[in-house]
Design a protein around this motif. Sequence first.
Motif, PDB file in Angstrom:
ATOM      1  N   THR A  38       0.827  -1.211   0.000  1.00 15.92           N
ATOM      2  CA  THR A  38       0.000   0.000   0.000  1.00 15.92           C
ATOM      3  C   THR A  38       0.858   1.256   0.000  1.00 15.92           C
ATOM      4  O   THR A  38       0.468   2.274  -0.568  1.00 15.92           O
ATOM      5  CB  THR A  38      -0.980   0.010   1.194  1.00 15.92           C
ATOM      6  N   ALA A  41       1.850   1.768  -3.619  1.00 11.92           N
ATOM      7  CA  ALA A  41       0.680   2.195  -4.391  1.00 11.92           C
ATOM      8  C   ALA A  41       0.325   3.655  -4.076  1.00 11.92           C
ATOM      9  O   ALA A  41       0.052   4.446  -4.993  1.00 11.92           O
ATOM     10  CB  ALA A  41      -0.511   1.286  -4.100  1.00 11.92           C
ATOM     11  N   LEU A  42       0.352   4.010  -2.804  1.00 12.54           N
ATOM     12  CA  LEU A  42       0.033   5.387  -2.407  1.00 12.54           C
ATOM     13  C   LEU A  42       1.029   6.372  -3.024  1.00 12.54           C
ATOM     14  O   LEU A  42       0.642   7.410  -3.555  1.00 12.54           O
ATOM     15  CB  LEU A  42       0.034   5.517  -0.879  1.00 12.54           C
ATOM     16  N   ARG A  43       2.294   6.028  -2.979  1.00 11.39           N
ATOM     17  CA  ARG A  43       3.316   6.909  -3.551  1.00 11.39           C
ATOM     18  C   ARG A  43       3.078   7.101  -5.047  1.00 11.39           C
ATOM     19  O   ARG A  43       3.171   8.219  -5.564  1.00 11.39           O
ATOM     20  CB  ARG A  43       4.694   6.319  -3.292  1.00 11.39           C
ATOM     21  N   SER A  44       2.750   6.015  -5.745  1.00  9.39           N
ATOM     22  CA  SER A  44       2.488   6.110  -7.187  1.00  9.39           C
ATOM     23  C   SER A  44       1.275   6.990  -7.475  1.00  9.39           C
ATOM     24  O   SER A  44       1.304   7.814  -8.397  1.00  9.39           O
ATOM     25  CB  SER A  44       2.255   4.716  -7.773  1.00  9.39           C
ATOM     26  N   VAL A  45       0.228   6.828  -6.686  1.00 16.55           N
ATOM     27  CA  VAL A  45      -0.986   7.642  -6.868  1.00 16.55           C
ATOM     28  C   VAL A  45      -0.675   9.115  -6.624  1.00 16.55           C
ATOM     29  O   VAL A  45      -1.070   9.991  -7.402  1.00 16.55           O
ATOM     30  CB  VAL A  45      -2.116   7.151  -5.939  1.00 16.55           C
ATOM     31  N   LEU A  46       0.045   9.413  -5.546  1.00 12.15           N
ATOM     32  CA  LEU A  46       0.356  10.812  -5.222  1.00 12.15           C
ATOM     33  C   LEU A  46       1.266  11.442  -6.276  1.00 12.15           C
ATOM     34  O   LEU A  46       1.063  12.599  -6.653  1.00 12.15           O
ATOM     35  CB  LEU A  46       0.994  10.901  -3.833  1.00 12.15           C
ATOM     36  N   THR A  98       5.002  10.583   2.533  1.00  8.73           N
ATOM     37  CA  THR A  98       5.086   9.279   1.877  1.00  8.73           C
ATOM     38  C   THR A  98       6.488   9.029   1.333  1.00  8.73           C
ATOM     39  O   THR A  98       7.018   7.923   1.451  1.00  8.73           O
ATOM     40  CB  THR A  98       4.040   9.184   0.754  1.00  8.73           C
ATOM     41  N   GLY A 110       1.352  10.522  -9.397  1.00  7.96           N
ATOM     42  CA  GLY A 110       0.462  10.694 -10.551  1.00  7.96           C
ATOM     43  C   GLY A 110      -0.395  11.940 -10.411  1.00  7.96           C
ATOM     44  O   GLY A 110      -0.560  12.706 -11.374  1.00  7.96           O
ATOM     45  N   LEU A 111      -0.923  12.174  -9.211  1.00 13.26           N
ATOM     46  CA  LEU A 111      -1.728  13.381  -8.972  1.00 13.26           C
ATOM     47  C   LEU A 111      -0.879  14.644  -9.126  1.00 13.26           C
ATOM     48  O   LEU A 111      -1.345  15.653  -9.660  1.00 13.26           O
ATOM     49  CB  LEU A 111      -2.356  13.334  -7.577  1.00 13.26           C
ATOM     50  N   ARG A 112       0.369  14.576  -8.658  1.00 14.16           N
ATOM     51  CA  ARG A 112       1.253  15.734  -8.799  1.00 14.16           C
ATOM     52  C   ARG A 112       1.514  16.032 -10.270  1.00 14.16           C
ATOM     53  O   ARG A 112       1.478  17.190 -10.700  1.00 14.16           O
ATOM     54  CB  ARG A 112       2.565  15.504  -8.058  1.00 14.16           C
TER      55      ARG A 112
END
Length: 202
Positions: free
Chosen positions: A151, A154-159, A191, A161-163
């Motif tokens: 997780t 995954a969280l780092r990748s999502v953040l 993160t 991506g959002l950036r």
Amino acid sequence: MATEVISGRPRAESHTLRAEEERLRAHLEQQLRVRTRFAPLADVRALLVSPDRADRPKSLVVSSQASVAERIYLYVHVAAHIALGHNLPLVTIVEGVPGVTRFSDASRHREAEELARAIWWGQTDKGGLLGAPALVQRSAMLRRLLATGVTRTALRSVLIGLRHAYYDLHIERALARSRMAAWLRDALCLTAVVCVAPQLSD
């Protein structure tokens, strides 16, 4: 015992991460009298050298290979050693790279790890202002997501991506001062540090 630090830098280290590193480094110097410098070090992430007298500043030498997130973690970890009184006169505390044992007293190292975790999550004031960014520090949701490797990644990748979307869509001007943008910046900073130093997670 070597401080566990995982290599693998993000594509670009954010301004928020760099500003947080500068803030923590200044706090170390002003509040704990630790002067930081950077040098190429082999098999070592950091050296904390204590002077022969208490009225002289301590010296922290950090590997020039360390990422910004690694440096943030090392500042918190070193502050924990100082709070626990491990920095005796003329003693050098060595933080090795993963897999290389350098710190001779494993129990003191574990104590420092535990205190560093408490400082990072704001559970003690022993580190002063050395914890994670305040806006996200007490987020139970982030703590749960950062607790396991899957997780966390995954969280780092999502953040990240959002950036990228934030900048690619050119919405940074409209949202720059919003609480949501500030939370996302701080969440990415937190993160990034926990990803390179997973021992900070629960």
